[in-house]
Scaffold this active site. Structure first.
Site, mmCIF file in Angstrom:
data_model
loop_
_atom_site.group_PDB
_atom_site.id
_atom_site.type_symbol
_atom_site.label_atom_id
_atom_site.label_comp_id
_atom_site.label_asym_id
_atom_site.label_seq_id
_atom_site.Cartn_x
_atom_site.Cartn_y
_atom_site.Cartn_z
ATOM 1 N N GLY A 59 0.781 -1.226 0.000
ATOM 2 C CA GLY A 59 0.000 0.000 0.000
ATOM 3 C C GLY A 59 0.815 1.278 0.000
ATOM 4 O O GLY A 59 0.244 2.366 0.065
ATOM 5 N N HIS B 268 7.500 6.869 5.715
ATOM 6 C CA HIS B 268 6.550 7.624 6.524
ATOM 7 C C HIS B 268 5.722 6.685 7.381
ATOM 8 O O HIS B 268 5.553 5.514 7.066
ATOM 9 C CB HIS B 268 5.642 8.499 5.658
ATOM 10 C CG HIS B 268 4.833 7.754 4.645
ATOM 11 N ND1 HIS B 268 5.376 7.241 3.478
ATOM 12 C CD2 HIS B 268 3.512 7.441 4.621
ATOM 13 C CE1 HIS B 268 4.420 6.643 2.778
ATOM 14 N NE2 HIS B 268 3.285 6.746 3.453
#
Length: 115
Positions: free
Chosen positions: A94, A101
């Site tokens: 994903g 991050h």
């Protein structure tokens, strides 16, 4: 910094965002497509694409990003009820922005399995 990286451009304030935390090592901002009442993206100022490109030299920074997530969770009042911190690594997992991050998600019940 990578000139074509969306998150580097947010860090450099070339692209506007709702920044909720900023210091010499990290920047955190509201996700533009929130998946929970609290959905904050936490990025290191140092550009690397993801965990697969991290080295042992990055261990302290990656740990620090988690501490920033906890700090924001406390400030948002979601720490006691619980929250999720997610790092997606690779397209299949994903990851769509290739700058390491963390996603901080909370403020509602979060099911398991997540995906």
């Amino acid at each position: 910094m990578a000139k074509d990286c969306l998150f580097c451009r947010i860090i450099n304030k070339e692209i506007p965002s709702q920044i909720v935390h900023e210091d010499e090592r990290a920047v955190a901002f509201e996700d533009i497509n929130p998946q929970a009442p609290t959905h904050v993206v936490i990025v290191p100022r140092k550009h690397f694409t993801g965990l697969n490109d991290a080295s042992s030299d990055d261990a302290e920074l990656i740990g620090y990003l988690h501490l920033v997530a906890a700090q924001i969770a406390r400030a948002r009042g979601i720490a006691a009820a619980g929250y999720r911190v997610v790092i997606n690594t690779g397209r299949t997992a994903g990851q769509s922005i290739f700058h390491l991050h963390l996603h901080l998600l909370g403020g509602r019940g979060l099911g398991w399995p997540p995906g």
